[in-house]
Motif scaffolding. Structure first.
Motif, short mmCIF file in Angstrom:
data_model
loop_
_atom_site.label_atom_id
_atom_site.label_comp_id
_atom_site.label_asym_id
_atom_site.label_seq_id
_atom_site.Cartn_x
_atom_site.Cartn_y
_atom_site.Cartn_z
N SER A 88 0.84 -1.21 0.00
CA SER A 88 0.00 0.00 0.00
C SER A 88 0.87 1.26 0.00
O SER A 88 0.45 2.31 -0.46
N GLU A 89 2.08 1.16 0.56
CA GLU A 89 2.97 2.32 0.58
C GLU A 89 3.68 2.54 -0.75
O GLU A 89 4.17 3.63 -1.03
N TYR A 90 3.77 1.48 -1.52
CA TYR A 90 4.60 1.53 -2.74
C TYR A 90 3.89 2.37 -3.80
O TYR A 90 2.76 2.08 -4.18
N MET A 91 4.56 3.40 -4.30
CA MET A 91 3.93 4.22 -5.32
C MET A 91 4.89 4.43 -6.49
O MET A 91 6.01 4.93 -6.32
N ILE A 92 4.47 3.99 -7.64
CA ILE A 92 5.24 4.20 -8.86
C ILE A 92 4.30 4.86 -9.86
O ILE A 92 3.27 4.28 -10.20
N SER A 93 4.62 6.06 -10.31
CA SER A 93 3.76 6.74 -11.29
C SER A 93 4.51 6.90 -12.60
O SER A 93 5.73 6.85 -12.64
N GLY A 94 3.73 7.13 -13.63
CA GLY A 94 4.32 7.34 -14.96
C GLY A 94 4.19 6.10 -15.83
O GLY A 94 4.07 6.20 -17.04
N ILE A 95 4.23 4.95 -15.19
CA ILE A 95 4.01 3.70 -15.92
C ILE A 95 3.02 2.86 -15.11
O ILE A 95 2.82 3.10 -13.93
N LYS A 96 2.43 1.88 -15.77
CA LYS A 96 1.50 0.99 -15.05
C LYS A 96 2.30 -0.13 -14.40
O LYS A 96 3.30 -0.59 -14.96
N THR A 97 1.83 -0.53 -13.24
CA THR A 97 2.49 -1.66 -12.56
C THR A 97 1.44 -2.64 -12.05
O THR A 97 0.25 -2.34 -12.03
N ASN A 98 1.94 -3.78 -11.61
CA ASN A 98 1.03 -4.80 -11.05
C ASN A 98 0.80 -4.61 -9.56
O ASN A 98 0.26 -5.50 -8.90
N ILE A 99 1.19 -3.45 -8.99
CA ILE A 99 1.05 -3.26 -7.54
C ILE A 99 -0.40 -3.46 -7.06
O ILE A 99 -0.62 -4.23 -6.11
N TYR A 118 -9.92 -3.73 -9.10
CA TYR A 118 -9.30 -2.63 -8.36
C TYR A 118 -9.45 -1.36 -9.19
O TYR A 118 -9.62 -1.42 -10.40
N THR A 119 -9.45 -0.25 -8.50
CA THR A 119 -9.45 1.02 -9.23
C THR A 119 -8.03 1.54 -9.20
O THR A 119 -7.38 1.54 -8.15
N GLU A 120 -7.62 1.95 -10.35
CA GLU A 120 -6.24 2.39 -10.44
C GLU A 120 -6.03 3.69 -9.71
O GLU A 120 -6.87 4.58 -9.77
N TYR A 121 -4.93 3.77 -9.03
CA TYR A 121 -4.59 5.01 -8.34
C TYR A 121 -4.14 6.04 -9.38
O TYR A 121 -3.31 5.74 -10.24
N LYS A 122 -4.72 7.21 -9.31
CA LYS A 122 -4.31 8.27 -10.25
C LYS A 122 -3.47 9.27 -9.48
O LYS A 122 -3.94 9.89 -8.52
N ASP A 123 -2.24 9.39 -9.89
CA ASP A 123 -1.34 10.32 -9.22
C ASP A 123 -1.77 11.75 -9.53
O ASP A 123 -1.82 12.13 -10.71
N PRO A 124 -2.08 12.57 -8.49
CA PRO A 124 -2.50 13.95 -8.77
C PRO A 124 -1.49 14.69 -9.64
O PRO A 124 -1.87 15.48 -10.50
N ALA A 125 -0.20 14.38 -9.44
CA ALA A 125 0.83 15.08 -10.22
C ALA A 125 0.67 14.77 -11.71
O ALA A 125 0.83 15.64 -12.57
#
Ligand code: ADP
Length: 472
Positions: free
Chosen positions: A407-418, A449-456
């Protein structure tokens, strides 16, 4: 002790090996492709040389790598996993040119790389193998008569296969007829060896593998097992140590069998003996891998033994000092492979620039990775970006920790299997230890799951749209 070692690999495993070399105070030499020039492993190595002209050729050019090792004064080469790690010609070239290959002798790699020969050897030393053909199957009629004798479903395998490639499950004569030639062609194309064989398909097994260490003086130990049953398309996604299903007695028996196999081939260095285990705890040998495995950290976390350091020490001729009776596990470890891919788009690889990167931390969390903010994930390589490993005194705590860390792991810019992996570790069946190799296929709800959208990223997208609208 070696003074300098060349790392013939890239990505997270190159970083992992360089870390072990640093702790042993051995100088590290990296090789890298133009595509990888900004990678962490290049920055972490004491020396780094660009090789090849494209993204892959440099990592696969045996002559060039060995020449380079000699030129820069490296006494040994660590091949990591993938690339040339199980290529007997590479190990042989190292042997001939006086460079120590950090792995078993080339003849052992050759023998065990052939699944048909490995099965024969296992049988010879009294290890149960999956019922199957003893020799390559030459034509479809031979295949059909095997299936008739043993019953469907049946698995078609390439003798030289690996990485989940070249495996096909067939359920009737028609499918077997259809798939037989495809399997042969694929084997010829990917492995330059069209020999295929058949195995009875074991329904819903666990994949359980034993880690072996062997030195050149005949000392062989096993470092207990890993359960790698959480798989997708026969490729591992989550691995745990120890297994939740083995009894102490079966663990002991399988560990001893794995050691016998290693002894029978004159094994040296780290290796993994893989088994399938059915619901009645019958176990069957499938293959032996002659290299460090992706999932080695779970063994390290529960046994406290640094496997990569052991590999280097063994290659240098240092006798194994760890005794079998000293090996025990403390708690449980879970590894989650973090891939650049889009589960909702049939797990298609995802590449691009990492715009935000927050890695998890805290007690019992380890990241073996290679990416950072601003890193460009290349489409030319395996999609694995990093490995999240957690450990805790009990299984329940390990699962909670995996959940918290993911839940803490955040990678934005590309899609991941998190988010997909998070659904696995949150699943009540996973927590209850009710899983086997069919887990992912039999739980389609893991895709919910709903994908997390990074506000940035949203702000960046809006700015681009406004700029386009205003013509600036
Ligand atoms: P590879 O070398 O490509 O990794 P393996 O032979 O190690 O192939 O098998 C990979 C996975 O495929 C196993 O972990 C298991 O899930 C599945 N598998 C392989 N052989 C069988 C079999 N005979 N019955 C059922 N599943 C199998």
């Amino acid at each position: 002790m070696f003074k300098k070692v060349l790392v013939a690999n890239r990505g997270e495993i190159a970083t992992r090996i360089i870390r072990a070399l640093k702790e042993l105070e051995i100088k590290s030499v990296a090789i890298y492709s133009v595509e990888d020039r900004d990678s962490l492993f290049v920055k972490k190595a004491d020396e780094a040389y660009m090789v090849g002209t494209g993204p892959l050729d440099g990592y696969l050019n045996i002559q060039h790598i060995v020449d380079l090792a000699l030129k820069v004064g490296a006494e040994a080469i660590h091949p990591g996993y993938g690339f040339l790690s199980e290529n007997p010609a590479f190990a042989e070239t190292c042997e001939k040119r006086g460079i120590k290959f950090i792995g078993p002798p080339s003849n052992v790699i050759r023998l065990l790389g052939d699944k048909i020969e490995a099965r024969k050897l296992a049988r010879k030393v009294g290890i149960p193998v999956v019922p199957g053909t003893d020799e390559p199957v030459k034509n479809v009629n031979e295949a059909l008569s095997f299936a008739k004798e043993f019953g469907y479903p049946v698995m078609i395998k390439a003798a030289a296969g690996g990485g989940g490639r070249g495996l096909r499950v067939v359920s009737n004569d028609e499918e077997l007829r259809e798939q037989f030639e495809n399997a042969q062609n694929e084997a010829r194309k990917f492995f330059k060896d069209d020999r295929i064989f058949l195995e009875k398909y074991i329904e819903n097994p666990h994949h359980i593998e034993f880690q072996i260490l062997a030195d050149r003086y005949g000392n062989v130990i096993h470092l207990l097992e890993r359960d790698c049953s959480i798989q997708r398309r026969h490729q591992k996604v989550i691995e745990i140590a120890p297994s939740l299903i083995l009894t102490p007695q079966i663990r002991e028996e399988m560990g001893e069998k794995a050691k016998e196999l290693a002894r029978a081939v004159g094994y040296e260095n780290a290796g993994t003996v893989e088994f399938l285990v059915d619901k009645d705890l019958n176990y069957y040998f499938i293959e032996m891998n002659t290299r460090i495995q992706v999932e080695h950290p779970v063994t390290e976390m529960v046994t406290g033994i640094d496997l990569v350091k052991q590999q280097i020490l063994i290659a240098d001729g240092v006798p194994l000092t760890i005794k079998q009776e000293e090996v025990d596990f403390r708690g449980y470890a879970i590894e989650i492979r973090i891939n650049g891919e889009d589960p909702k788009n049939n797990f298609a690889p995802s590449s691009g620039v990492v715009t935000r990167y927050y890695s998890p931390g805290g007690i019992g969390v380890r990241i073996d990775g290679t990416i950072y903010r601003g890193f460009k994930v290349s489409p030319y390589y395996d999609s694995m970006l990093s490995k999240l490993i957690v450990c805790a005194p009990t299984w329940g705590e390990a699962v909670s920790r995996a959940r918290r860390a993911l839940s803490e792991y955040m990678i934005s810019g590309i899609k991941t299997n998190i988010p997909f992996a998070l659904n696995i570790v949150k699943h009540p069946d996973f927590r209850a230890g009710r899983f086997d190799t069919s887990f992912i296929d039999s739980h389609p709800e893991l895709m919910d799951y709903t994908e997390y959208k990074d506000p940035a990223d949203i702000v960046a997208a809006i700015s681009v749209a406004i700029a386009a609208y205003e013509g600036i």
